[in-house]
Design a protein around this motif. Sequence first.
Motif, mmCIF file in Angstrom:
data_model
loop_
_atom_site.group_PDB
_atom_site.id
_atom_site.type_symbol
_atom_site.label_atom_id
_atom_site.label_comp_id
_atom_site.label_asym_id
_atom_site.label_seq_id
_atom_site.Cartn_x
_atom_site.Cartn_y
_atom_site.Cartn_z
ATOM 1 N N UNK A 228 0.800 -1.220 0.000
ATOM 2 C CA UNK A 228 0.000 0.000 0.000
ATOM 3 C C UNK A 228 0.836 1.274 0.000
ATOM 4 N N UNK A 229 2.156 1.163 0.122
ATOM 5 C CA UNK A 229 3.010 2.354 0.102
ATOM 6 C C UNK A 229 4.447 1.930 -0.149
ATOM 7 N N UNK A 230 5.281 2.916 -0.484
ATOM 8 C CA UNK A 230 6.690 2.639 -0.702
ATOM 9 C C UNK A 230 7.004 2.236 -2.129
ATOM 10 N N UNK A 231 8.065 1.453 -2.289
ATOM 11 C CA UNK A 231 8.586 1.083 -3.606
ATOM 12 C C UNK A 231 7.802 -0.088 -4.195
ATOM 13 N N UNK A 232 6.553 0.167 -4.511
ATOM 14 C CA UNK A 232 5.681 -0.849 -5.093
ATOM 15 C C UNK A 232 5.966 -0.971 -6.592
ATOM 16 N N UNK A 233 5.390 -2.017 -7.215
ATOM 17 C CA UNK A 233 5.507 -2.179 -8.653
ATOM 18 C C UNK A 233 4.470 -1.348 -9.392
ATOM 19 N N UNK A 234 4.520 -1.416 -10.728
ATOM 20 C CA UNK A 234 3.591 -0.663 -11.573
ATOM 21 C C UNK A 234 2.689 -1.619 -12.336
ATOM 22 N N UNK A 235 1.484 -1.126 -12.667
ATOM 23 C CA UNK A 235 0.583 -1.918 -13.499
ATOM 24 C C UNK A 235 0.850 -1.616 -14.974
ATOM 25 N N UNK A 236 -0.004 -2.097 -15.857
ATOM 26 C CA UNK A 236 0.230 -1.918 -17.291
ATOM 27 C C UNK A 236 0.129 -0.461 -17.721
ATOM 28 N N UNK A 237 -0.525 0.372 -16.909
ATOM 29 C CA UNK A 237 -0.646 1.797 -17.223
ATOM 30 C C UNK A 237 0.510 2.610 -16.656
ATOM 31 N N UNK A 238 1.423 1.934 -15.969
ATOM 32 C CA UNK A 238 2.558 2.620 -15.379
ATOM 33 C C UNK A 238 2.262 3.251 -14.035
ATOM 34 N N UNK A 239 1.084 2.996 -13.479
ATOM 35 C CA UNK A 239 0.713 3.553 -12.183
ATOM 36 C C UNK A 239 0.950 2.525 -11.079
ATOM 37 N N UNK A 240 0.897 3.007 -9.823
ATOM 38 C CA UNK A 240 1.084 2.102 -8.694
ATOM 39 C C UNK A 240 0.105 0.937 -8.799
ATOM 40 N N UNK A 241 0.643 -0.275 -8.648
ATOM 41 C CA UNK A 241 -0.186 -1.464 -8.856
ATOM 42 C C UNK A 241 -0.914 -1.916 -7.598
ATOM 43 N N UNK A 242 -0.484 -1.417 -6.433
ATOM 44 C CA UNK A 242 -0.966 -1.987 -5.173
ATOM 45 C C UNK A 242 -0.842 -3.512 -5.270
ATOM 46 N N UNK A 243 0.380 -3.919 -5.561
ATOM 47 C CA UNK A 243 0.692 -5.322 -5.854
ATOM 48 C C UNK A 243 0.180 -6.242 -4.762
ATOM 49 N N UNK A 244 -0.477 -7.315 -5.187
ATOM 50 C CA UNK A 244 -1.074 -8.246 -4.232
ATOM 51 C C UNK A 244 -0.660 -9.675 -4.537
ATOM 52 N N UNK A 245 -0.728 -10.482 -3.493
ATOM 53 C CA UNK A 245 -0.372 -11.894 -3.594
ATOM 54 C C UNK A 245 -1.279 -12.662 -2.644
ATOM 55 N N UNK B 105 -3.005 -11.734 -8.425
ATOM 56 C CA UNK B 105 -4.327 -11.587 -9.051
ATOM 57 C C UNK B 105 -4.391 -10.651 -10.246
ATOM 58 N N UNK B 106 -3.417 -9.715 -10.362
ATOM 59 C CA UNK B 106 -3.458 -8.777 -11.488
ATOM 60 C C UNK B 106 -2.043 -8.288 -11.794
ATOM 61 N N UNK B 107 -1.904 -7.597 -12.906
ATOM 62 C CA UNK B 107 -0.590 -7.227 -13.428
ATOM 63 C C UNK B 107 0.193 -6.328 -12.475
ATOM 64 N N UNK B 108 1.472 -6.646 -12.305
ATOM 65 C CA UNK B 108 2.377 -5.813 -11.521
ATOM 66 C C UNK B 108 3.816 -6.196 -11.832
ATOM 67 N N UNK B 109 4.672 -5.190 -11.923
ATOM 68 C CA UNK B 109 6.088 -5.461 -12.133
ATOM 69 C C UNK B 109 6.743 -5.987 -10.860
ATOM 70 N N UNK B 110 6.109 -5.789 -9.722
ATOM 71 C CA UNK B 110 6.684 -6.228 -8.446
ATOM 72 C C UNK B 110 6.872 -7.738 -8.427
ATOM 73 N N UNK B 111 5.919 -8.473 -9.004
ATOM 74 C CA UNK B 111 6.009 -9.932 -9.066
ATOM 75 C C UNK B 111 6.273 -10.435 -10.486
ATOM 76 N N UNK B 112 6.491 -9.517 -11.431
ATOM 77 C CA UNK B 112 6.768 -9.918 -12.802
ATOM 78 C C UNK B 112 5.600 -10.584 -13.489
ATOM 79 N N UNK B 113 4.371 -10.118 -13.194
ATOM 80 C CA UNK B 113 3.166 -10.727 -13.765
ATOM 81 C C UNK B 113 2.459 -9.741 -14.690
ATOM 82 N N UNK B 114 2.011 -10.223 -15.848
ATOM 83 C CA UNK B 114 1.286 -9.395 -16.814
ATOM 84 C C UNK B 114 -0.223 -9.408 -16.582
#
Length: 239
Positions: free
Chosen positions: A143-160, A182-191
Amino acid sequence: MKKVKRFAGLFMMLLAATFAKAQDESKVETSISADVVNQYIWRGQDLGGTSFQPTLGIGCGGFSLSAWGSTGLTNPDDTKEFDITASYTIGGLTVGITDYWFNSGLDERNRYFRYNAHSTNHVFEANIGYDFKVLNVQWYTNFAGNDGANKSGKRAYSSYAEVNVPFAFAGADWTATAGCVPYATTFYGADGFAITNLTLKASKEIKVTDSFSVPVFAGITANPCSQKAYLTFGFTLQP
């Protein structure tokens, strides 16, 4: 920057509240241990080779506060990590917040006390889980800090999310784990939605003397998303 500092402040307040609660109780337990592993595999991701991973924690009632770290033993480029987690468990329900710090990220100088939203190596994660005894389910979201990005380049709120099923077999304690993003994020390398962690792990104790034993564990992990597989082994040192 202000947003990250607010989250950091709230996190520190939660830590203080947890410690204050523990101080008020007569039964406070301290835990000290360290794992040595041949590979550092986290949620299906390869974060390094042979590593030393100490833990220091206190617990009181349903409250717990712990510090965990990881340092590579053979490769100086392996991930160095320092995490602080505060959690509360009531019945089968657990909620918590973790502050992860890595030695790589947005801050080239790798400063621990750097919380600027655009130049920090910290990642703040909230989690909720429930233990049904026959299995437990966990959900984690940055929810904060050095999170990954989604396909739009915005904060992904990366989840697992993951499901763990413990069972006993052939003289050992086993755990089967299935984890997904569950959804795209560079944090986990998922499209998009991706299965990132399929693990089968066994653990047992090796008796050294009548009063001392060493827990050992081994596991097979597959990450269908990255097309990688790992065989891990480790042991735990504890009083």
